[in-house]
Design a protein around this motif. Structure first.
Motif, short mmCIF file in Angstrom:
data_model
loop_
_atom_site.label_atom_id
_atom_site.label_comp_id
_atom_site.label_asym_id
_atom_site.label_seq_id
_atom_site.Cartn_x
_atom_site.Cartn_y
_atom_site.Cartn_z
N LEU A 189 31.13 76.28 22.10
CA LEU A 189 30.90 77.18 22.87
C LEU A 189 30.78 78.63 21.77
O LEU A 189 30.14 79.42 22.58
N GLY A 190 31.08 79.24 20.48
CA GLY A 190 30.62 80.29 19.73
C GLY A 190 29.17 79.77 19.78
O GLY A 190 28.33 80.57 19.03
N TRP A 191 28.69 79.17 18.94
CA TRP A 191 27.29 77.91 19.01
C TRP A 191 26.39 79.34 20.94
O TRP A 191 25.53 79.75 20.11
N LEU A 192 26.77 78.63 21.55
CA LEU A 192 26.40 79.07 22.71
C LEU A 192 26.35 80.57 22.75
O LEU A 192 25.36 81.04 22.61
N TYR A 193 27.84 81.24 22.31
CA TYR A 193 27.79 82.63 22.78
C TYR A 193 27.07 83.12 21.57
O TYR A 193 25.82 84.22 21.54
N GLN A 194 26.88 82.65 20.23
CA GLN A 194 25.90 83.46 18.82
C GLN A 194 24.24 83.40 19.14
O GLN A 194 24.00 84.30 19.63
N ARG A 195 24.10 82.19 19.83
CA ARG A 195 22.55 82.83 20.20
C ARG A 195 22.55 83.19 21.26
O ARG A 195 21.15 83.56 21.42
N THR A 196 22.91 83.87 22.52
CA THR A 196 22.59 83.94 23.64
C THR A 196 23.38 85.23 23.94
O THR A 196 22.37 86.28 24.05
N GLY A 197 23.93 85.32 23.43
CA GLY A 197 25.23 86.59 23.49
C GLY A 197 25.70 86.99 24.75
O GLY A 197 26.03 88.20 25.14
N SER A 198 25.71 85.70 25.04
CA SER A 198 26.70 86.23 26.83
C SER A 198 27.48 84.44 26.93
O SER A 198 27.43 83.29 26.09
N ILE A 199 28.08 85.23 27.95
CA ILE A 199 29.27 84.21 27.79
C ILE A 199 28.89 82.57 29.35
O ILE A 199 29.83 81.92 28.67
N ILE A 200 28.74 83.29 29.66
CA ILE A 200 27.74 82.10 30.48
C ILE A 200 27.60 81.29 30.46
O ILE A 200 28.05 79.97 31.13
N PRO A 201 26.67 81.05 28.93
CA PRO A 201 25.75 79.03 28.94
C PRO A 201 27.93 78.86 28.33
O PRO A 201 28.75 77.63 28.89
N GLY A 202 28.94 79.28 27.76
CA GLY A 202 29.84 78.85 27.49
C GLY A 202 30.99 78.19 28.67
O GLY A 202 31.28 77.41 28.69
N LEU A 203 30.62 79.57 29.25
CA LEU A 203 31.44 79.54 30.85
C LEU A 203 31.23 78.27 31.86
O LEU A 203 31.89 77.13 32.31
N ILE A 204 30.12 77.93 31.78
CA ILE A 204 29.34 77.03 32.44
C ILE A 204 30.17 75.31 31.80
O ILE A 204 30.56 74.87 32.82
N LEU A 205 29.90 75.51 29.87
CA LEU A 205 30.65 74.43 29.72
C LEU A 205 31.56 74.27 29.59
O LEU A 205 32.04 73.06 30.25
N HIS A 206 32.35 75.01 29.70
CA HIS A 206 34.21 75.49 29.86
C HIS A 206 34.42 74.44 31.21
O HIS A 206 35.27 74.11 30.92
#
Length: 265
Positions: A189-206
């Protein structure tokens, strides 16, 4: 900056205490006598109140800034691959958790109680991921990634910041049995946020991750006592093939995410 991280972490637990206290006070007034403990439904209400208040407060105070910039880039492929990656993590993480069964499961029954309540899906699979992504990625990881910059010092390396946020995320669960899985999930989840600057990709995965847990518990009431071997017909070979198949889903998904992820403008 580290003071902010401690503050956000403390607020996460303080708001949970406030939600419990609120439920207890209202319950005492309605029942006309002191409550000894929360019922299953009251636990669900408490969790819902806590997650809602936390999410609203972190967005309102801009501790976790929210914008539509990233979604305006139409990153549909990233969102799709995040979903695929979530599916690919399910069996390997379950296998890992089974082999760490010496860790005490302190709150496992509480989670099962929430899932089995009416409205449990909305709280466990929607509100909880939203709240945790706002706090642990949108506030804590964002702060760690910027550590040292304003002070003119040396900034943390991205993966150091991601690992620290994942460790904090795992500790926040307060359940040793969940911590290894939460740490690994926190890295992703942290990698997704660091790469995009958005919580949305991590939110979907979560959300996909928690939805899968919800569906498994509803489909197999004996979870988590049912092992993968029992779930797959009692064959060790079937478990090994299922894990390999999962990795064949996960690894390409991570590679596609690596290629496609861009930071928000």
């Amino acid at each position: 900056m580290l003071k902010k991280v401690i503050f956000y972490f403390a607020m996460f637990f303080l708001l949970q205490f406030v939600a419990i206290s609120l439920i207890m006070v209202v319950g005492n007034l309605l029942m006309g006598r002191p409550m000894q403990s929360l019922t299953a439904f009251q636990q669900l209400i408490m969790q819902g109140i806590f997650t809602l208040i936390t999410a609203i407060l972190f967005m309102w105070r801009k501790w976790s800034p929210v914008s539509g910039n990233w979604i305006r880039t139409r990153p549909w492929a990233v969102m799709a691959w995040a979903t695929v990656a979530a599916v690919g993590t399910l069996l390997p993480s379950s296998w890992l958790q089974e082999h760490l069964d010496f860790l005490p499961d302190i709150t496992g029954n509480d989670i099962l109680t929430l899932i089995n309540q009416r409205g449990g899906y909305f709280v466990v699979a929607i509100l909880v991921p939203l709240c945790e992504e706002l706090v642990f990625r949108g506030a804590i990881l964002r702060t760690l990634l910027g550590y040292g910059e304003k002070e003119g010092g040396k900034a943390l390396r991205p993966w150091t910041a991601i690992a620290l946020s994942a460790l904090i995320f795992s500790l926040a669960h307060g359940n040793p049995a969940q911590m290894p899985h939460a740490f690994i999930l926190g890295l992703l989840l942290g990698w997704l946020y660091q790469r995009t600057g958005s919580i949305i990709p991590g939110l979907i995965l979560h959300i996909v991750n928690n939805t899968a847990a919800y569906l498994l518990v509803r489909a197999y009431p004996g979870m988590p006592d049912i092992t993968l071997k029992e779930l797959l017909g009692g064959s060790s070979q079937a478990v090994a093939m299922a894990i390999v198949f999962s990795l064949l889903i996960l690894v390409p998904a991570l590679f596609q995410l690596h290629l496609r992820m861009r930071r928000e403008p």
